[in-house]
Motif scaffolding. Structure first.
Motif, PDB file in Angstrom:
ATOM      1  N   ALA A   1     -12.762  -1.025   2.264  1.00 53.47           N
ATOM      2  CA  ALA A   1     -13.149  -2.426   2.058  1.00 53.47           C
ATOM      3  C   ALA A   1     -11.979  -3.390   2.268  1.00 53.47           C
ATOM      4  CB  ALA A   1     -13.719  -2.603   0.657  1.00 53.47           C
ATOM      5  N   ARG A   2     -10.762  -2.841   2.329  1.00 54.43           N
ATOM      6  CA  ARG A   2      -9.542  -3.655   2.479  1.00 54.43           C
ATOM      7  C   ARG A   2      -9.435  -4.707   1.374  1.00 54.43           C
ATOM      8  NH1 ARG A   2      -8.443  -5.451   8.480  1.00 54.43           N
ATOM      9  NH2 ARG A   2      -7.129  -6.741   7.214  1.00 54.43           N
TER      10      ARG A   2
ATOM     11  N   GLY B   1      -4.216  -1.464  -7.243  1.00 56.50           N
ATOM     12  CA  GLY B   1      -5.074  -0.619  -6.433  1.00 56.50           C
ATOM     13  C   GLY B   1      -5.412  -1.254  -5.103  1.00 56.50           C
ATOM     14  N   TYR B   2      -5.801  -0.390  -4.160  1.00 53.48           N
ATOM     15  CA  TYR B   2      -6.201  -0.849  -2.836  1.00 53.48           C
ATOM     16  C   TYR B   2      -7.286   0.070  -2.318  1.00 53.48           C
ATOM     17  CZ  TYR B   2      -6.011  -2.142   2.102  1.00 53.48           C
ATOM     18  OH  TYR B   2      -6.324  -2.561   3.366  1.00 53.48           O
ATOM     19  N   ASP B   3      -8.334  -0.516  -1.761  1.00 54.88           N
ATOM     20  CA  ASP B   3      -9.421   0.237  -1.146  1.00 54.88           C
ATOM     21  C   ASP B   3      -9.256   0.125   0.363  1.00 54.88           C
ATOM     22  OD1 ASP B   3     -11.929   0.822   0.142  1.00 54.88           O
ATOM     23  OD2 ASP B   3     -12.924   0.605  -1.797  1.00 54.88           O
ATOM     24  N   ASP B   4      -8.943   1.249   1.014  1.00 54.12           N
ATOM     25  CA  ASP B   4      -8.695   1.258   2.455  1.00 54.12           C
ATOM     26  C   ASP B   4      -9.918   0.852   3.283  1.00 54.12           C
ATOM     27  OD1 ASP B   4      -5.955   2.196   2.770  1.00 54.12           O
ATOM     28  OD2 ASP B   4      -6.670   4.066   1.873  1.00 54.12           O
TER      29      ASP B   4
ATOM     30  N   ARG C   1       0.190   4.004  -2.855  1.00 49.86           N
ATOM     31  CA  ARG C   1      -0.180   5.373  -2.498  1.00 49.86           C
ATOM     32  C   ARG C   1       0.752   6.404  -3.138  1.00 49.86           C
ATOM     33  NH1 ARG C   1      -1.539   2.895   2.825  1.00 49.86           N
ATOM     34  NH2 ARG C   1      -3.807   2.833   2.801  1.00 49.86           N
TER      35      ARG C   1
ATOM     36  N   THR D   1       0.818  -1.219   0.000  1.00 44.82           N
ATOM     37  CA  THR D   1       0.000   0.000   0.000  1.00 44.82           C
ATOM     38  C   THR D   1       0.848   1.263   0.000  1.00 44.82           C
ATOM     39  OG1 THR D   1      -0.288  -0.122   2.404  1.00 44.82           O
ATOM     40  CG2 THR D   1      -2.012  -1.121   1.049  1.00 44.82           C
TER      41      THR D   1
END
Length: 185
Positions: A70-71, A65-68, A40, A36
């Motif tokens: 929904a993890r 990509g990463y959704d903080d 970022r 992450t």
């Protein structure tokens, strides 16, 4: 790629080809936080995944990509559609390969909080391209973060020597030799 040789492990071939294209490539055993932090700063990473003991399922996956909240991680496994993994799923598939990951990016794209190892790796990238000023800057930054690291000292001494700063290089080499006379480097 012209650097690929038969029998070369996929990880080495990936790094060799990336460097041939001018990308700084380095691999290490990481963590979800390591992924992450790169994402970022705008840098995707490559991870190796495997379905537990099934070594035939081993594959490289580009994490983009990463959704903080929904993890979840968005990955390209080479399929027609992207794969979405929860953090737990990614860790479960990543564990069998000891959390191997690789970063491939232009060296100036490193906008994350760099570690001493990151600076050492990028310094070696610059040194291999005879960009000695940039290499020295990175080795000095690495040494600032890890002042007792003899590998960084050795790398800095080599760049100083290649840059014609013989007295500074000699002082470092003498210190290393005094403490490690059996080390041929």
């Amino acid at each position: 790629p012209s650097t690929y040789r038969a029998g070369m492990p996929a990880e080495e071939a990936l790094a060799a080809y990336a460097e041939e294209l001018g990308f700084w490539a380095f691999s290490f055993y990481g963590s979800p936080n390591a992924i992450t932090s790169k994402l970022r700063s705008g840098v995707p990473v490559v991870v190796m995944l495997q379905d537990w003991t099934n070594t035939d399922s081993r594959r490289m996956s580009l994490v983009v990509g990463y959704d903080d909240i929904a993890r979840i991680f968005l990955c390209n496994d080479g399929a027609a559609t992207p794969a979405i993994y929860t953090q737990e799923e990614l860790v479960r598939k990543w564990l069998p390969v000891r959390f191997w990951m690789a970063v491939l990016c232009p060296p100036e794209s490193a906008r994350w909080q760099m570690s001493a190892q990151d600076f050492l790796s990028r310094g070696r990238f610059y040194e291999a391209r005879a960009q000695l000023t940039e290499a020295r800057r990175d080795f000095e930054s690495a040494l600032g973060l890890a002042p007792a690291n003899d590998e960084i000292k050795r790398a800095l001494a080599v760049v100083l020597q290649r840059s014609g700063e013989f007295a500074k290089a000699e002082a470092i080499f003498r210190d290393l030799y005094t403490r490690f006379p059996e080390d041929a480097r």
